[in-house]
Scaffold this active site. Structure first.
Site, PDB file in Angstrom:
ATOM      1  N   TYR A 198     -12.890   4.016  -8.628  1.00  6.73           N
ATOM      2  CA  TYR A 198     -11.656   4.749  -8.367  1.00  6.73           C
ATOM      3  C   TYR A 198     -10.683   4.480  -9.499  1.00  6.73           C
ATOM      4  CZ  TYR A 198      -7.404   5.986  -5.645  1.00  6.73           C
ATOM      5  OH  TYR A 198      -6.226   6.513  -5.190  1.00  6.73           O
ATOM      6  N   THR A 258      -3.682   5.339   1.597  1.00  3.83           N
ATOM      7  CA  THR A 258      -3.160   6.038   2.773  1.00  3.83           C
ATOM      8  C   THR A 258      -3.324   5.187   4.022  1.00  3.83           C
ATOM      9  OG1 THR A 258      -3.699   8.176   1.793  1.00  3.83           O
ATOM     10  CG2 THR A 258      -3.338   8.135   4.166  1.00  3.83           C
ATOM     11  N   LYS A 316     -13.963   8.567  -8.605  1.00  2.00           N
ATOM     12  CA  LYS A 316     -12.801   9.290  -8.092  1.00  2.00           C
ATOM     13  C   LYS A 316     -11.708   9.189  -9.144  1.00  2.00           C
ATOM     14  CE  LYS A 316      -9.324   8.814  -4.486  1.00  2.00           C
ATOM     15  NZ  LYS A 316      -8.972   7.996  -3.317  1.00  2.00           N
TER      16      LYS A 316
END
Length: 304
Positions: free
Chosen positions: A138, A50, A167
């Site tokens: 992740y 993001t 994650k």
């Protein structure tokens, strides 16, 4: 992990760019970061997808890291994405995050060449050893091209002591329970796939990592609170109402969608950096409709 360093709604900030020069707008970054904290986010996670981390120079990466952590100023935990293709630069970023006071670091296994298990282990171990910060692995096979199975993740965590969090962004909910079971609860798992947020939290996820709070913080926070209070019907209703929005921002690409939404809210954060293009007009209008609908939705009037 009985007391992980991060819990709840962990918000991704965008990286604002000046429209005329394309340079990072650090003043706007400070403001947007402050907004996330004041809105009630339980943590802030800069420099992921993001935040367009892949399109930043190392000097820009450092500036975003330092500015974001200074803006948070210890009010909530911080999770800094340090991923890079090379081990050397990932290690450098991890140390920079530590020097600036990050709570934890996050690693996505980026790979142009397909890495062997031994190469992945060496890469993760080298970065973990660079600081004493807890590390979140992740797993996002759609963007990284590497799919870390629950068994692989747990095996790595047993060899790398400060790899304590995962994650999981594959969207496959069964993985949350599998990681918890295989690790005997030693690993904390977090959801990174917006559409399955509720299922993930109900499956034992310690938190939800999401860009949605940049535009609609109350919806994310109310969903998490409803799960914590055991209000099952309210949680179902909250997810159903915001699901079209969550699906939309994922489908359109988070930097494009979030920056378009910020502009619609009068909080201009500039365009995404090339090769990304701004959200097209038709999709931007759809986003306006979603934000308007959720902005006046009666479910929030019944907030506790």
């Amino acid at each position: 992990m009985s007391n992980p360093p991060l819990k709840g709604i962990i918000a991704y900030p965008v990286t604002p760019f000046a429209a005329d020069t394309g340079e990072i707008d650090l003043g706007t970054l400070r403001g947007l970061t402050d907004d996330l904290v004041k809105a009630g986010s339980h943590g802030v996670a800069p420099l992921g997808s993001t935040g367009e981390s892949a399109y930043l120079t190392e000097a820009e990466w450092d500036a975003v890291c330092e500015t974001t952590l200074q803006a948070v100023a210890g009010r909530v935990p911080t999770l800094v994405g340090v991923a890079h293709w090379s081990t050397e630069i990932t290690v450098r970023r991890a140390r920079m995050a530590a020097r600036n006071g990050a709570t934890a670091i996050m690693m996505l296994p980026l790979a142009y060449w397909k890495l062997t298990p031994a190469e992945l282990e060496r890469h993760f171990a080298a970065v973990a050893a660079a600081t004493d910060l807890p590390m979140m692995l992740y797993n996002n096979p759609k963007t990284s091209g590497v799919d870390l199975s629950p068994q692989t993740i747990v095996t790595l965590s047993r060899k790398i002591p400060n790899l304590t969090m995962v994650k999981e962004s594959s969207g496959e909910v069964w993985r949350f329970g599998s990681i918890l079971d295989l690790s005997g609860g030693e690993l904390s798992v977090y959801n990174g796939s917006n559409p399955v947020a509720l299922e993930a939290l109900r499956s034992g996820a310690a938190g939800w990592c999401t860009a949605a709070p940049c535009l609609l913080p109350r919806w994310c926070l109310e969903l998490y609170a409803a799960v914590q209070r055991g209000e099952h019907q309210r949680a179902d209703d909250l997810l159903a109402a915001q699901l079209p929005f969550l699906q939309f921002i994922v489908a359109q690409g988070l930097p494009r969608a979030i920056k378009a939404g910020l502009e619609l809210q009068g909080r201009y954060a500039g365009p995404p950096r090339p090769p990304l293009l701004p959200l097209p007009a038709e999709e931007k209008e759809r986003l306006r409709e979603l934000l308007t609908l959720l902005g006046s939705h009666p479910l929030l009037d019944r907030a506790h």
